[in-house]
Design a protein around this motif. Structure first.
Motif, PDB file in Angstrom:
ATOM      1  N   SER A  24     -11.569  13.049  29.031  1.00 37.77           N
ATOM      2  CA  SER A  24     -11.917  12.000  28.078  1.00 37.77           C
ATOM      3  C   SER A  24     -10.660  11.454  27.402  1.00 37.77           C
ATOM      4  O   SER A  24     -10.514  10.240  27.219  1.00 37.77           O
ATOM      5  CB  SER A  24     -12.890  12.548  27.037  1.00 37.77           C
ATOM      6  OG  SER A  24     -13.231  11.566  26.103  1.00 37.77           O
ATOM      7  N   PHE A  27      -8.676   9.283  29.918  1.00 39.17           N
ATOM      8  CA  PHE A  27      -9.266   7.956  30.063  1.00 39.17           C
ATOM      9  C   PHE A  27      -9.054   7.103  28.819  1.00 39.17           C
ATOM     10  O   PHE A  27      -8.823   5.891  28.909  1.00 39.17           O
ATOM     11  CB  PHE A  27     -10.760   8.056  30.389  1.00 39.17           C
ATOM     12  CG  PHE A  27     -11.025   8.314  31.832  1.00 39.17           C
ATOM     13  CD1 PHE A  27     -10.767   7.346  32.786  1.00 39.17           C
ATOM     14  CD2 PHE A  27     -11.524   9.535  32.245  1.00 39.17           C
ATOM     15  CE1 PHE A  27     -11.008   7.584  34.130  1.00 39.17           C
ATOM     16  CE2 PHE A  27     -11.765   9.788  33.579  1.00 39.17           C
ATOM     17  CZ  PHE A  27     -11.507   8.808  34.534  1.00 39.17           C
ATOM     18  N   SER A  66     -13.112   5.150  21.173  1.00 40.77           N
ATOM     19  CA  SER A  66     -12.534   6.297  21.881  1.00 40.77           C
ATOM     20  C   SER A  66     -11.526   7.016  21.001  1.00 40.77           C
ATOM     21  O   SER A  66     -11.499   8.254  20.959  1.00 40.77           O
ATOM     22  CB  SER A  66     -11.852   5.843  23.160  1.00 40.77           C
ATOM     23  OG  SER A  66     -12.763   5.304  24.053  1.00 40.77           O
ATOM     24  N   ARG A 101     -19.211   2.314  27.118  1.00 39.76           N
ATOM     25  CA  ARG A 101     -18.089   2.080  28.034  1.00 39.76           C
ATOM     26  C   ARG A 101     -18.573   1.673  29.424  1.00 39.76           C
ATOM     27  O   ARG A 101     -17.889   0.960  30.140  1.00 39.76           O
ATOM     28  CB  ARG A 101     -17.239   3.334  28.178  1.00 39.76           C
ATOM     29  CG  ARG A 101     -16.458   3.681  26.968  1.00 39.76           C
ATOM     30  CD  ARG A 101     -15.605   4.881  27.270  1.00 39.76           C
ATOM     31  NE  ARG A 101     -15.228   5.541  26.042  1.00 39.76           N
ATOM     32  CZ  ARG A 101     -14.734   6.738  25.995  1.00 39.76           C
ATOM     33  NH1 ARG A 101     -14.551   7.425  27.100  1.00 39.76           N
ATOM     34  NH2 ARG A 101     -14.408   7.275  24.845  1.00 39.76           N
TER      35      ARG A 101
END
Length: 184
Positions: A24, A27, A66, A101
């Motif tokens: 995570s 990304f 994020s 996303r």
């Protein structure tokens, strides 16, 4: 995202391997880098004033969510051990935004002609789908009324005498009829 959620559900949220958090984070860094590259290539003014400014805003919100998610996980690790349930609830809410996303894939649709035609076809049939669903709902309601009335008339009809060994079967039949078709 799907594999991580499946892992959490089957094995428990506290037994998730750290590899998911690392992926995570990787990304998130890639998305930040991509957004910064686009801002530097287009310029800040062109980035926010171009015809694609809505997509740019969407991407910026995703990248910021994020970053917030990662910060909440880092800060929430200490709060979890000290009993910060409100913080953990907030982390879970922020994690739900990760699903948004997946909407980034919608940008790809405009570049592939077949996908564009398919999306437009689906959108054009939505009106007919709504009317079909309404018709289906009316049919289901009609038959629900029919079955309920039939069961009610059966239950209120004079009972034939049941023998001693059939008495429990008669009672069970009544319970089943009332349970499934006793009301709408």
């Amino acid at each position: 995202i799907g594999v991580e959620v499946d892992f959490e559900v089957t094995r428990g949220a506290d037994r998730v391997p750290p590899a998911f958090k690392w992926l995570s984070g990787i990304f998130a860094v890639a998305f930040i880098f991509e957004l910064l590259l686009r801002v530097s290539a287009q310029g800040i003014r062109s980035f926010w004033c171009s015809p694609a400014f809505m997509w740019n805003t969407f991407d910026t919100i995703l990248v910021l969510s994020s970053v917030v998610e990662i910060l909440m996980e880092i800060l929430g690790a200490g709060a979890q051990t000290s009993g910060g349930f409100a913080t953990m609830r907030l982390i879970r809410i922020v994690r739900i935004t990760r699903l948004v996303r997946l909407l980034r894939l919608a940008r790809v649709v405009r570049f592939v002609r077949a996908l564009t035609v398919l999306v437009h076809s689906i959108l054009a049939t939505l009106k007919a789908l709504v009317w079909a669903m309404l018709l289906l709902t009316i049919n289901i309601y009609f038959f629900a009324i029919l079955f309920t009335q039939t069961v009610a008339s059966h239950l209120h009809a004079p009972q034939t005498a049941c023998s001693a060994e059939q008495d429990t079967a008669c009672a069970t039949e009544r319970e089943v009829l009332v349970m499934y078709w006793g009301s709408l």
